[in-house]
Motif scaffolding. Structure first.
Motif, short mmCIF file in Angstrom:
data_model
loop_
_atom_site.label_atom_id
_atom_site.label_comp_id
_atom_site.label_asym_id
_atom_site.label_seq_id
_atom_site.Cartn_x
_atom_site.Cartn_y
_atom_site.Cartn_z
N TYR A 31 0.75 -1.04 -0.26
CA TYR A 31 -0.55 -0.11 -0.14
C TYR A 31 1.30 0.69 -0.29
O TYR A 31 2.05 1.23 0.85
CB TYR A 31 -0.79 -0.36 1.20
CG TYR A 31 -2.54 1.31 0.61
CD1 TYR A 31 -3.24 -0.08 0.91
CD2 TYR A 31 -2.38 1.84 1.17
CE1 TYR A 31 -4.85 0.87 0.45
CE2 TYR A 31 -2.86 3.05 1.41
CZ TYR A 31 -4.27 2.48 0.61
OH TYR A 31 -5.54 3.19 1.03
N VAL B 7 1.65 3.92 5.39
CA VAL B 7 1.20 4.41 6.92
C VAL B 7 -0.53 4.80 6.59
O VAL B 7 -1.25 4.65 7.31
CB VAL B 7 1.55 5.23 7.80
CG1 VAL B 7 2.99 5.44 7.86
CG2 VAL B 7 1.69 6.73 6.75
N GLU B 8 -0.93 4.67 5.49
CA GLU B 8 -2.36 5.12 5.31
C GLU B 8 -2.84 3.82 4.78
O GLU B 8 -4.45 3.73 5.13
CB GLU B 8 -2.36 5.77 3.45
CG GLU B 8 -2.68 7.33 4.52
CD GLU B 8 -2.97 7.63 4.89
OE1 GLU B 8 -4.41 7.14 5.51
OE2 GLU B 8 -2.89 8.51 6.16
N CYS B 9 -2.19 2.65 5.18
CA CYS B 9 -2.91 1.44 4.76
C CYS B 9 -4.17 1.51 5.65
O CYS B 9 -3.41 0.82 7.07
CB CYS B 9 -1.54 -0.09 4.32
SG CYS B 9 -2.76 -1.21 4.80
N PRO B 10 -4.81 0.49 5.77
CA PRO B 10 -6.27 -0.04 6.34
C PRO B 10 -6.08 -1.21 7.45
O PRO B 10 -5.98 -0.93 8.60
CB PRO B 10 -7.60 -0.42 5.54
CG PRO B 10 -7.25 0.14 4.05
CD PRO B 10 -5.93 -0.11 4.01
N LYS C 13 -3.42 0.23 9.42
CA LYS C 13 -3.57 1.35 10.82
C LYS C 13 -4.30 0.05 11.67
O LYS C 13 -4.70 0.32 13.16
CB LYS C 13 -5.46 2.22 9.67
CG LYS C 13 -4.30 3.14 9.24
CD LYS C 13 -6.06 4.55 8.89
CE LYS C 13 -4.32 5.62 7.68
NZ LYS C 13 -5.96 6.63 7.78
#
Length: 129
Positions: free
Chosen positions: A110, A114-117, A120
């Protein structure tokens, strides 16, 4: 059979200076000397494992020294130990959260990571309480 300070240092992974410091603070006891070198009973290695673990957990030298001579009737120390156990539980939650996130990030594609669901979620799923 006694171990000299060099053997204890090698087997414990601690520097001889740390062993001398721990002895001075009463955490370990030497059995004497072989020439100029301190000698220790082999059971000092178990004691050093406990000291090393306690240091890694954030205990101070003074706290460890007190713990090593504690009796079951030391209510104040027992209270402190219970509080430290609670703090360690909180640390374990935080460290587990970080470990899980890093395991995922090591193989995630991704962009940005850090934006990967899933990344998170690894932090949200491990919240305390």
């Amino acid at each position: 059979m006694l171990l000299d300070i060099g053997e204890v240092a090698e087997r414990s992974g601690l520097a001889p200076s740390a062993l001398r410091f721990y002895e001075k603070r009463g955490l370990i006891t030497s059995q004497g000397r072989n020439g100029l070198r301190r000698t220790f009973s082999p059971d000092v290695l178990e004691r050093l494992s406990l000291v090393t673990c306690a240091r890694a957990a954030g205990f101070t030298i003074a706290q460890i020294a007190r713990f090593l001579v504690a009796t079951p009737s030391d209510a104040e120390l027992r209270t402190q130990m219970a509080e430290k156990a609670r703090q360690l539980e909180e640390d374990i939650v935080v460290l587990s959260r970080m470990r899980n996130g890093l395991h995922h990030a090591a193989t995630c594609s991704y962009h940005p990571l850090v934006e990967c669901p899933d990344f998170k979620r690894s932090f949200a799923d491990s919240s305390p309480g």
